[in-house]
Enzyme design. Structure first.
Site, short mmCIF file in Angstrom:
data_model
loop_
_atom_site.label_atom_id
_atom_site.label_comp_id
_atom_site.label_asym_id
_atom_site.label_seq_id
_atom_site.Cartn_x
_atom_site.Cartn_y
_atom_site.Cartn_z
N LYS A 24 -7.65 0.97 2.40
CA LYS A 24 -6.32 1.53 2.67
C LYS A 24 -6.51 2.82 3.45
O LYS A 24 -7.20 3.74 2.99
CB LYS A 24 -5.60 1.82 1.36
CG LYS A 24 -5.08 0.56 0.67
CD LYS A 24 -4.45 0.88 -0.67
CE LYS A 24 -3.22 1.73 -0.54
NZ LYS A 24 -2.66 2.09 -1.88
C1 E4P Z 1 0.54 1.58 -2.92
O1 E4P Z 1 -0.53 1.19 -2.73
C2 E4P Z 1 1.03 2.97 -3.00
O2 E4P Z 1 -0.02 3.85 -2.99
C3 E4P Z 1 1.86 3.10 -4.21
O3 E4P Z 1 2.67 1.96 -4.39
C4 E4P Z 1 2.73 4.35 -4.24
O4 E4P Z 1 3.56 4.26 -5.37
P1 E4P Z 1 4.38 5.48 -5.96
O5 E4P Z 1 5.36 5.93 -4.92
O6 E4P Z 1 5.04 4.94 -7.18
O7 E4P Z 1 3.38 6.55 -6.28
#
Ligand code: E4P
Length: 229
Positions: A90
């Site tokens: 990522k």
């Molecule tokens: C996904 O990989 C993101 O990092 C994650 O869904 C972010 O979620 P949040 O906004 O609940 O922290």
């Protein structure tokens, strides 16, 4: 039956992953630095455990923590060597991130461009070769915008331009957001274990089952259907 939508668990909680992946049609796990900081002390051990639980048929997405493209690329190479072919790195959608995406794709590393808030960020990530773009639905909603609408726009843009990059919608707080994104073109969603259970739950399903059991027992007592067959 081919599975069109992929469902990922957005957690590093090993017990949650073990439980949910044993029941629900889960395609893998996504993590980010906040999730790892919350759920584990030994990051390496936790990621190895997750990798073992999900096995070779599911996917593991792990975010870089570096600031520069070269460092992100180095982290991606190291993680791919450890986690194997089903690993996705990522990479945040920044200038250094765009450069890192190109470096990773040239080295045949799967990429999810993350922290996406607009269709143009998604398009730039796709142009740089990202396999997935991850728009953050609830965080978009929180800034008085509309996360589902952003997904709809990304989907339309990718369709008009014949872009093959897929949309992995992330950052969810409720079932309606999940439904909205998949109904508007998301190819994948990543959700918590709790939200995964909420996708299934309906009180009238529970009530219907109670009614079936009650009607049955009034007539047949504790006997089961196969006792008659
Ligand atoms: C996904 O990989 C993101 O990092 C994650 O869904 C972010 O979620 P949040 O906004 O609940 O922290």
């Amino acid at each position: 039956m081919s599975k069109l939508i992929k469902i990922f668990l957005d957690t590093a909680n090993v017990e949650v992953i073990r439980e949910i992946a044993g029941i629900y049609p889960i395609d893998g796990v996504t993590t980010n630095p906040s999730v790892l900081a919350k759920e584990c002390d030994n990051v390496g051990d936790t990621l190895m455990s997750i990798s073992k639980i999900i096995g070779e048929d599911r996917f593991l997405h792990v975010q870089t923590t570096a600031a520069t493209a070269q460092e992100m690329f180095a982290q991606a190479k190291k993680m791919k060597a450890v986690f194997g072919a089903n690993f996705y790195v990522k990479i945040p959608i920044t200038e250094q991130g765009l450069k890192a995406i190109t470096l990773c794709k040239n080295a045949d590393i799967n990429v999810t461009a993350t922290a996406v808030f607009t269709p143009m960020q998604a398009l730039l990530a796709a142009q740089s070769g990202a396999d997935y773009v991850a728009p953050y639905i609830n965080r978009i909603d929180n800034i008085v915008s509309d996360g589902v609408d952003v997904v709809a726009h990304i989907s339309k843009l990718f369709s008009v331009q014949d872009v093959k990059t897929r949309i992995l919608a992330a950052s969810f707080k409720n079932v309606q957001q999940v439904y909205g994104t998949v109904a508007n073109g998301a190819h994948a969603v990543t959700i918590s274990g709790e939200l995964c259970k909420e996708l299934l739950f309906h009180p009238y399903t529970e009530k219907s089952l109670d009614d079936f059991r009650s009607d049955w027992e009034k007539k047949f007592g504790k006997r089961e259907i196969t006792d008659f067959i």
